[in-house]
Design a protein around this motif. Structure first.
Motif, mmCIF file in Angstrom:
data_model
loop_
_atom_site.group_PDB
_atom_site.id
_atom_site.type_symbol
_atom_site.label_atom_id
_atom_site.label_comp_id
_atom_site.label_asym_id
_atom_site.label_seq_id
_atom_site.Cartn_x
_atom_site.Cartn_y
_atom_site.Cartn_z
ATOM 1 N N GLU A 22 -1.167 -8.482 10.980
ATOM 2 C CA GLU A 22 -1.954 -8.013 12.117
ATOM 3 C C GLU A 22 -1.715 -8.974 13.284
ATOM 4 O OE1 GLU A 22 -3.436 -5.227 11.251
ATOM 5 O OE2 GLU A 22 -4.809 -4.781 12.902
ATOM 6 N N THR A 29 3.026 0.655 4.734
ATOM 7 C CA THR A 29 2.060 -0.418 4.901
ATOM 8 C C THR A 29 2.160 -1.393 3.736
ATOM 9 O OG1 THR A 29 0.588 0.975 6.189
ATOM 10 C CG2 THR A 29 -0.364 -0.973 5.205
ATOM 11 N N SER A 88 -1.224 7.451 10.207
ATOM 12 C CA SER A 88 -2.298 7.173 9.238
ATOM 13 C C SER A 88 -3.628 6.975 9.957
ATOM 14 C CB SER A 88 -1.955 5.948 8.384
ATOM 15 O OG SER A 88 -1.912 4.787 9.157
ATOM 16 N N LYS A 122 -7.171 -1.458 3.893
ATOM 17 C CA LYS A 122 -6.662 -0.409 4.781
ATOM 18 C C LYS A 122 -7.420 0.911 4.622
ATOM 19 C CE LYS A 122 -3.526 -2.712 6.936
ATOM 20 N NZ LYS A 122 -3.774 -3.095 8.332
ATOM 21 N N GLN A 139 3.815 -6.690 6.815
ATOM 22 C CA GLN A 139 3.297 -6.691 8.180
ATOM 23 C C GLN A 139 2.161 -7.701 8.305
ATOM 24 O OE1 GLN A 139 2.464 -2.543 7.864
ATOM 25 N NE2 GLN A 139 4.620 -2.411 7.346
ATOM 26 N N TRP A 170 0.819 -1.221 0.000
ATOM 27 C CA TRP A 170 0.000 0.000 0.000
ATOM 28 C C TRP A 170 0.848 1.264 0.000
ATOM 29 C CZ3 TRP A 170 -5.429 0.876 0.457
ATOM 30 C CH2 TRP A 170 -6.188 -0.292 0.327
ATOM 31 N N ARG A 171 2.162 1.133 -0.036
ATOM 32 C CA ARG A 171 2.970 2.356 -0.022
ATOM 33 C C ARG A 171 2.649 3.197 -1.249
ATOM 34 N NH1 ARG A 171 8.662 -0.385 0.840
ATOM 35 N NH2 ARG A 171 7.549 -1.881 -0.460
ATOM 36 N N SER A 199 -0.901 -3.749 13.226
ATOM 37 C CA SER A 199 -0.048 -4.348 12.199
ATOM 38 C C SER A 199 1.403 -4.203 12.620
ATOM 39 C CB SER A 199 -0.228 -3.623 10.863
ATOM 40 O OG SER A 199 -1.519 -3.816 10.365
ATOM 41 N N LEU A 202 -0.022 6.518 2.705
ATOM 42 C CA LEU A 202 0.515 5.499 3.608
ATOM 43 C C LEU A 202 1.986 5.299 3.267
ATOM 44 C CD1 LEU A 202 -2.485 3.059 3.282
ATOM 45 C CD2 LEU A 202 -1.831 4.193 5.394
ATOM 46 N N ASP A 258 -4.760 6.334 2.986
ATOM 47 C CA ASP A 258 -5.634 5.809 4.024
ATOM 48 C C ASP A 258 -7.051 6.345 3.805
ATOM 49 O OD1 ASP A 258 -5.786 8.408 5.011
ATOM 50 O OD2 ASP A 258 -4.492 8.031 6.734
ATOM 51 N N ASP A 273 1.534 6.079 15.102
ATOM 52 C CA ASP A 273 1.165 6.042 13.683
ATOM 53 C C ASP A 273 0.362 7.274 13.293
ATOM 54 O OD1 ASP A 273 0.646 5.294 11.099
ATOM 55 O OD2 ASP A 273 -0.411 3.455 11.626
ATOM 56 N N ILE A 281 1.151 -5.398 3.381
ATOM 57 C CA ILE A 281 0.514 -6.463 4.160
ATOM 58 C C ILE A 281 0.963 -7.823 3.649
ATOM 59 C CG2 ILE A 281 -1.695 -7.430 4.900
ATOM 60 C CD1 ILE A 281 -2.818 -4.543 4.120
#
Lengths: 247, 247
Positions: free
Chosen positions: B164, A192, B112, B210, B162, A178-179, B153, A189, A183, B110, A194
């Motif tokens: 969760e 992030t 975000s 996200k 990452q 997600w970079r 995360s 972001l 958000d 954070d 995932i």
């Protein structure tokens, strides 16, 4: 909605078995867009990645390490054979970096559910290739190509307990990055990404118990992460030693 | 079968909000035995764990660390305030051990989805207490007490991306310890303890994106891990520095 559902009825898997054929025979109504999470042990067994400890002659290094950590020197020899490096050996725990690049206890070598006494199961030699082969085999037999995630239970730095993680992947985006995206408030972001394949492995693990003989779990609801091509595999989840702060 | 389902319609959460009341108002047909995975950010916001960076005066240590790692010195000051120790600070990444004992980037601080520009969200002060309070509030309002997992995360050593994880737990067995039990072949398992709460957090994360404003996910199918009492919480997931090989 995400759903995780064990496929029931898989027979005990033996060396040389065609796992795609065994899974296809379950008639599990799989679809494109599904994800099959497969415990690596059945893949390792089908691929013959099982070692008879009776045939192992431990080296002096294995004998010494085994004595220090109260382990079977033959098992330690197999662990050393599977390892590119020992990351930590303390308090009876041997954390290794495997030849694949995974960092885990005992290089993934495990005696539980091995199928025979005095045998240990290794990780597949190339779990991404195993995932691709299983996906291709299912496509041929079923006409659909669910993504495949080959999984193992790894301990973690800093946290108790093991989580199931992906060691091989075909057809699932391993890391959803997600970079550069935003958000819910429109803020960019920055960090992030995932680990979708690891989260999928974890979700699948919740659907079985360790004594349930349910190595294959079907996950539905991850269609947005499933790709027609097999993609970069679990290799994309691995930090190289140069990228890592804990090697 | 495990199912993960986002609860839709939660309003933007503000300081002082009663999160149990907001969730109870969603009329989501929750049951005893369900697990609610709640992104920590809505809990932190309800608890006022949001810092206005305009009110932060960075110390010399924060200014130097910020310069070395190309960060906002006010954010670094907040990170230092939240940290018991800096575990690694390299290549623009600051890995901290928080006062709670979590090891994560930036001590969980954070920007975000913070709700306001120039503000950052912290982890709850005591996420296990937050989980217990939310569970108790739901019991009062709904007459049922789903387990609660508060999540964030975290990056991982050795692996990209990452996952969760659980930072607060009430009513779910955090670690399902199979040591002393047996595998499907009757062999005693020596080192299998499954981080159920972390796997539940991961499974829930797959059910949202996200940018979806879906902080609360209901998990069904984990009844065997849900307990009437709140249990030891996420604290049971933390290795102490003395138990850890990577601190």
């Amino acid at each position: 909605l995400i759903a995780a559902n064990p496929l029931r009825g898989l027979p005990e898997v033996r060396d040389g078995d065609d796992l795609a054929a065994l899974i296809a025979a379950l008639d599990a109504e799989l679809r494109d867009g599904d994800v099959l999470a497969v415990a690596h042990k059945v893949i390792s067994k089908a691929e013959g990645r099982v070692v008879d400890l009776g045939a192992v002659s431990p080296t002096r290094q294995a004998i010494e390490l085994a004595r220090e950590h109260d382990k079977d020197p033959r098992v330690v020899q197999v662990v050393l054979d599977e390892s590119a490096a020992i990351v930590r050996a303390q308090r009876g725990v041997i954390i290794c970096r495997t030849h694949h690049g995974f960092v885990c206890a005992n290089a993934g070598v495990d005696a539980s559910n091995a199928g025979r006494a005095d045998h240990v199961v290794l990780l597949p030699r190339d779990p991404d290739a195993s995932a691709r082969a299983l996906r291709a085999g299912l496509r041929v037999r079923l006409g659909v190509a669910p993504a495949v995630v080959v999984t193992d239970s790894f301990g973690r730095a800093w946290r108790h307990g093991q989580c199931e993680v992906a060691v091989g992947v075909a057809g699932l985006t391993p890391v959803d990055d997600w970079r550069g995206r935003h958000d819910s408030e429109g803020r960019e972001l920055h960090a992030t990404a995932i680990a979708v394949a690891d989260e999928a492995a974890a979700a699948a693990d919740l659907a079985r118990t360790k004594d349930s003989r349910e190595p294959v779990i079907a996950l539905r609801g991850l269609e947005r992460h499933v790709t027609p091509d097999d993609g970069p595999g679990a290799a994309a989840l691995l930090r190289t030693p140069a990228e890592d702060l804990f090697l």
